[in-house]
Enzyme design. Structure first.
Site, PDB file in Angstrom:
ATOM      1  N   GLY A 210       0.836  -1.211   0.000  1.00  0.00           N
ATOM      2  CA  GLY A 210       0.000   0.000   0.000  1.00  0.00           C
ATOM      3  C   GLY A 210       0.859   1.245   0.000  1.00  0.00           C
ATOM      4  O   GLY A 210       2.047   1.185  -0.324  1.00  0.00           O
ATOM      5  N   ASN A 211       0.286   2.374   0.331  1.00  0.00           N
ATOM      6  CA  ASN A 211       1.063   3.611   0.442  1.00  0.00           C
ATOM      7  C   ASN A 211       0.472   4.497   1.536  1.00  0.00           C
ATOM      8  O   ASN A 211      -0.550   4.154   2.130  1.00  0.00           O
ATOM      9  CB  ASN A 211       1.147   4.336  -0.909  1.00  0.00           C
ATOM     10  N   HIS A 212       1.130   5.639   1.795  1.00  0.00           N
ATOM     11  CA  HIS A 212       0.766   6.456   2.955  1.00  0.00           C
ATOM     12  C   HIS A 212      -0.403   7.413   2.730  1.00  0.00           C
ATOM     13  O   HIS A 212      -0.692   8.234   3.581  1.00  0.00           O
ATOM     14  CB  HIS A 212       1.972   7.284   3.404  1.00  0.00           C
TER      15      HIS A 212
END
Ligand code: C5P
Length: 400
Positions: A210-212
């Site tokens: 995923g990412n932030h």
């Protein structure tokens, strides 16, 4: 647009911040609004009816009955108002409002009202953070009320923290913005699709890539577009945020593929598409059916490219106005313009990770907006205000 002629009912409860209400009334009167004030019985310990009625140019009511046996009609007051502002709103008044404890004229008036209600809470910092206050503020928002959050600073107790009533200028500006937007309804009749948040690409049943991204920018855009009268389809990857605006249809997805499918369920119907989601470019080729064991010293996962949602929107564009986001770390403007062309966009919003306070997870952002012909640079602002700038630019371009 101004608030001249608007009927504003200010409901004052018993908190030290009540002294600031004089400035708020003066500001509204200067702007030629009509102002009436009601108070909780306890508020009289902090401010006088005489000063409030002098400034508002109207009698101030606290009790259901006047001295000579006349009835002070809470229903009449409630129906008179275009908006009610509960300021300062103590923890006690807030609790009574949301639970219907109608033991004074002020709460009876609030409960008889059909107009929009603004709440400017004011209390000591621990009271503000108490679970009951947080829950009551949440309930108030569920009822559709507009909470003007307390500010940080020195409190009457001598402690420092969040709990100070928002400054009169902030309250006045919020009310003015509300009237402006409400009357402008500049996006009325428009269907706006917004993608938000990250995407999670599964590796096995328990893990993902995923990412932030928090989704804050996309949710702020959705709120602002909805306030301007648009019908908003908000398609969000995993985000803790929620939206309760009646003009927003929220769909939650997990992966880029699911986001792609949801977007194209609606794409034909929309006027404006804004892709603010941080979509994963790649997803694992195979998703393991069982949790991957740590048997080996290294693990290799093969990735395949995800569909580019925005690029496909650009390819299928009929009359849609398309806006993309670019987060670049080098040759920012050049890369953003290249993306604008490659994806067949009308506008691109550039934010740089280099700017302090901009980008993922933050409540603020600093953007540049680029079109084929123009470039506008903005200061660091809250994401709510950035959303206003972006929608102002979109409206300007659509009307060109
Ligand atoms: O090419 P890049 O990923 O940097 O472009 C960013 C823009 O494209 C953003 O607006 C993002 O929401 C959108 N995008 C998309 N689908 C992808 C990748 C990016 O819609 N798979």
């Amino acid at each position: 647009m101004n608030i001249s002629g608007k009927k504003i009912l200010i409901a004052v409860s018993g908190g030290i911040a009540a002294y600031k209400i004089h400035y708020l009334i003066r500001d509204f009167i200067k702007k030629q609004a009509e102002v009436q004030v009601i108070m909780s019985p306890d508020a009289e310990n902090f401010v006088t009816k005489l000063s409030l009625s002098t400034l508002s140019k109207n009698p101030v009511y606290t009790e259901f009955y006047g001295d000579n046996g006349t009835w002070n009609s809470h229903v009449e007051l409630a129906l008179w108002a275009d908006v009610i502002i509960m300021a300062p709103c103590t923890a006690n008044t807030l609790a009574k409002m949301v639970h219907g404890i109608c033991d004074n004229l002020m709460i009876a008036t609030y409960m008889s009202a059909k107009c929009p209600v603004f709440i400017a809470p004011a209390m000591d910092l621990d009271m503000y953070q108490h679970p009951s206050t947080l829950q009551n503020l949440e309930l108030a928002q569920d009822y559709g009320h507009i909470v003007i959050p307390a500010e940080n600073g020195e409190l009457a107790s001598g402690l420092v923290g969040q709990g100070r009533m928002a400054e009169p200028e902030t309250i006045s500006q919020t009310v003015e913005d509300f009237f402006n937007l409400n009357e402008k309804k500049s996006l009325k009749g428009k269907k706006v699709l917004i993608t938000a948040g990250p995407t999670y690409e599964a590796i096995d049943p328990v893990r993902f890539i995923g990412n932030h991204s928090s989704g804050k920018m996309g949710f702020s855009l959705a709120e602002e577009a909805a306030k301007r009268g648009a019908n908003v389809i908000l398609i969000s990857g995993p985000s803790v945020l929620n939206s309760k605006h009646e003009n927003i249809q929220l769909y939650r997805v997990t992966s880029a593929k699911q986001m792609f499918e949801k977007v194209f369920e609606f794409y034909d119907q929309i006027d404006i598409g804004i892709a603010s989601a941080a979509v994963a470019d790649y997803a694992p080729k195979e998703v393991a059916t069982e949790k991957i064991k740590k048997n080996d010293d290294s693990l290799t996962i093969e990735f395949i490219k995800n569909p580019d949602i925005l690029k496909t929107m650009g390819e299928k564009k009929a009359n849609q106005f398309l806006v993309g986001f670019a987060l670049e770390t080098q040759n920012e403007e050049e890369n953003a313009i290249a993306k604008l062309k490659k994806k067949n966009l009308d506008m691109i919003v550039l934010n740089s990770l280099r700017d302090e306070g901009a980008g993922f997870k933050q409540d603020t952002n600093k953007i540049k907006i680029l079109t084929q012909t123009d470039k506008i640079e903005f200061d660091l602002k809250s994401k709510a205000n950035v959303a206003k700038d972006i929608l102002n630019c979109i409206e300007e371009q659509i009307l060109k």
